[in-house]
Design a protein around this motif. Structure first.
Motif, PDB file in Angstrom:
ATOM      1  N   VAL A 106      41.598  41.794  51.412  1.00 19.64           N
ATOM      2  CA  VAL A 106      41.257  43.173  51.749  1.00 19.64           C
ATOM      3  C   VAL A 106      40.796  43.918  50.498  1.00 19.64           C
ATOM      4  CG1 VAL A 106      42.358  45.394  52.259  1.00 19.64           C
ATOM      5  CG2 VAL A 106      42.573  43.508  53.862  1.00 19.64           C
ATOM      6  N   ILE A 108      39.451  42.708  47.771  1.00 23.72           N
ATOM      7  CA  ILE A 108      38.139  42.230  47.320  1.00 23.72           C
ATOM      8  C   ILE A 108      37.019  42.776  48.201  1.00 23.72           C
ATOM      9  CG2 ILE A 108      36.725  40.142  47.304  1.00 23.72           C
ATOM     10  CD1 ILE A 108      38.808  38.750  45.813  1.00 23.72           C
ATOM     11  N   LEU A 109      37.249  42.775  49.521  1.00 22.42           N
ATOM     12  CA  LEU A 109      36.214  43.280  50.424  1.00 22.42           C
ATOM     13  C   LEU A 109      36.031  44.781  50.252  1.00 22.42           C
ATOM     14  CD1 LEU A 109      36.967  41.277  53.704  1.00 22.42           C
ATOM     15  CD2 LEU A 109      35.249  40.829  51.963  1.00 22.42           C
ATOM     16  N   LEU A 110      37.155  45.487  50.048  1.00 26.90           N
ATOM     17  CA  LEU A 110      37.072  46.947  49.931  1.00 26.90           C
ATOM     18  C   LEU A 110      36.316  47.384  48.684  1.00 26.90           C
ATOM     19  CD1 LEU A 110      40.493  48.536  50.949  1.00 26.90           C
ATOM     20  CD2 LEU A 110      38.265  48.825  52.019  1.00 26.90           C
ATOM     21  N   SER A 112      33.855  45.952  47.256  1.00 29.01           N
ATOM     22  CA  SER A 112      32.454  45.522  47.220  1.00 29.01           C
ATOM     23  C   SER A 112      31.412  46.642  47.152  1.00 29.01           C
ATOM     24  CB  SER A 112      32.149  44.618  48.408  1.00 29.01           C
ATOM     25  OG  SER A 112      33.051  43.544  48.423  1.00 29.01           O
TER      26      SER A 112
END
Lengths: 292, 281
Positions: A106, A108-110, A112
């Motif tokens: 979460v 890492i995706l946030l 981006s």
């Protein structure tokens, strides 16, 4: 370099010289030239007309009805994005701070969107998200039986605020998470035993602890958001009319579309004055927080 | 930083379930635009603008090939690498000594100098555009990577000094003093004592500078054309006013952001550690 004991005062100064000198040059030279340009008649389309014109360029720029709009839009953009990212960033940070399945992914995706360049951000939202016919948002609106919004025409400044908030929310969230990690666990547990509600914890424990992080986020965002350009350049082009023109973009149109260097330079100086007003206001407001 | 927690350790209750679901839902919404763009890059133009959106299709590499063929992706990518790495190195060379002296030999005016440096960053770049343009023209540096490296360095310098300063300040000055007592020279003190301790802060400062330079668009759009254009300008050149070329636009966008986003994923922990600007005590 045996001489570099603390007693020698010139060493620290010498070490600072490159940074101070280059930044001074970077500030003084363009500033001097801008002041000079702003006082002469300088239009690339009329190279034969030259000469000192006093404050005429300033009058011209200030009397442009777009000027007030641009100042308002600059401040509106700045204020909205700061409020959105700080409030949502805090909520999101509090939500994902404690462990849950997939927490690492979460994070890492946030983060981006923060790495995405403004031109890509702008084109991605303009076409794929906000297109009134094919865009994802239009599809969602239709799914709920609503009339799709023509984002960039109907609410151009709002659309740009969405794009920029999307980019800066991860940044705010990350700084808040880092700050949350140094919360005093025992204090939290003690307050729980004493029967404190979550809102009380938020009010008396979390927010005071994060004051400094909030100041930092506001400070950095202001630095970057005062001169937003690429997002406007690639999406609305400041329009329709002047609805999404900020000061940076107005100066750009004056200089490179109307070729009036004199007026653009006067505008640039007014923008610098505005930036300084915001800066003084900001340092007064949150400077104390940073001193601690 | 997130502590690795094994699934067995979770104390499953309604609160954790709803928190997990909510966190994932929000993450999905925030990441969705990027996911959509990535998927679109592998569609044909017709599939790209289909309503409702197509999610099952045979991926094609055609868009990527077209981008390389039509605009020479690698030339732009190379310019991006040179300018961002160059300005990061140059920036660190200037900022580290300054931050060192501010953090370890502070004077009454240190805070003022820091605030002044930050205030130069608040000046809208557009205010300096015309003078810089004229200067570049005078020195024959228009559409040249050298001018971009210098400009990116100056643009990032205030932030770099601030970030390094707040990192250096967390290093106890006693350690440096002890080294001096033992007769270490400035360069020895720097290499053997400060450098190991400050490595993390310098790394994250460099990372941030790299990201900011890679993504810089204003100066690139206004000062470069075919020779020194970076990926930011390549993408902007695909923003053709009319016509919906989403697949190609997505392909070029993915190509432009993939290097820095993947790099950012791998270095995010390091980046975040130094990104506190003294906010964490």
């Amino acid at each position: 370099m045996r001489s570099s004991t603390p007693g020698h005062r010139w060493v620290p100064r010498l070490l600072m010289t490159p940074a101070v000198a280059t930044l001074l040059l970077w500030m003084i030279v363009p500033l001097g030239m801008t002041i000079y340009f702003s006082l002469i008649r300088y239009n690339l389309m009329q190279p034969d007309q030259t000469g000192f014109v006093g404050l005429m360029n300033y009058e011209f720029f200030l009397s442009n009805p777009a000027f007030t709009d641009a100042v308002m839009n600059t401040l509106l953009l700045l204020g909205s994005v700061v409020i959105i990212t700080v409030v949502l960033g805090l909520a999101l940070a509090l939500l994902i701070n404690d462990p849950f399945p997939g927490q690492g992914l979460v994070r890492i995706l946030l983060i981006s969107p923060f790495f995405v360049m403004p031109t890509v951000n702008a084109l991605l939202w303009k076409h794929m998200m906000m297109n009134p016919i094919y865009g994802v948002l239009a599809q969602i609106w239709q799914f709920f039986g609503l009339t799709p919004i023509d984002w960039l025409t109907d609410m151009p400044l709002g659309s740009i605020i969405i794009m920029i908030s999307w980019q800066w929310l991860p940044f705010a969230c990350l700084i808040f998470i880092t700050s949350l990690q140094s919360m005093d666990r025992e204090q939290l547990e003690a307050s729980e035993l004493d029967g404190a509600t979550y809102w009380q914890q938020l009010r008396y424990l979390y927010l005071p602890h994060m004051g400094r992080a909030i100041s930092v986020v506001i400070m950095i965002e202001v630095i970057f958001l005062l001169s937003i350009f690429a997002e406007i350049f690639t999406t609305t082009g400041g329009g329709p009319g002047t609805e999404s023109t900020n000061l940076a973009f107005l100066i750009f149109t004056e200089a490179l579309l109307n070729f009036d260097v004199g007026a653009a330079s006067a505008g640039a100086l007014l923008a610098i004055v505005l930036a300084n007003i915001v800066a003084i206001f900001l340092i007064r407001m949150i400077g104390k927080n940073l001193e601690r | 930083m997130s502590k690795p927690v094994r699934t067995g350790k979770y104390d499953w209750n309604m609160r954790l379930v709803s928190r997990t679901l909510l966190a994932w839902a929000i993450t999905f919404i925030i990441f969705f635009p990027l996911l959509f763009m990535f998927v679109t890059a592998f569609k044909t133009e017709l599939q790209a603008i289909a309503v409702p959106s197509v999610w099952v299709f045979t991926p094609t590499w055609e868009n990527f090939a077209l981008v390389q063929e039509r605009s020479g992706y690698f030339d732009y990518a190379w310019n991006s690498v040179i300018t961002s790495v160059g300005s990061t190195i140059l920036g660190l060379l200037i900022a580290v000594p300054a931050a060192y002296s501010m953090a370890f030999s502070p004077t009454k005016r240190t805070k003022d100098i820091l605030m002044w440096m930050l205030s130069t960053k608040m000046m809208p770049a557009v205010g300096a555009l015309l003078p810089i343009y004229v200067l570049c023209q005078t020195f024959g540096l228009l559409d040249n990577v050298i001018s971009l490296i210098i400009i990116f360095t100056m643009m990032n310098l205030p932030i770099m000094v601030w970030m390094l300063y707040s990192n250096f300040k967390d290093i106890p000055i006693e350690i440096l003093e002890a080294a001096r007592m033992d007769g270490a020279s400035l360069s020895e003190e720097f290499r053997h004592v400060l450098l190991p301790l400050a490595m993390g802060g310098m790394a994250s400062t460099g990372l941030l500078c790299l990201v900011l330079s890679w993504n810089e668009a204003f100066w690139v759009l206004n000062l470069t054309a075919a020779n020194a254009g970076t990926l930011a300008s390549l993408v902007a050149s695909y923003s053709s006013p009319e016509g919906l070329f989403w697949a190609k636009l997505s392909a070029v966008s993915v190509l432009a952001i993939a290097p820095i986003v993947v790099f950012g994923w791998f270095s995010q922990k390091q980046l975040v550690q130094g990104l506190t600007f003294g906010a964490v005590k």
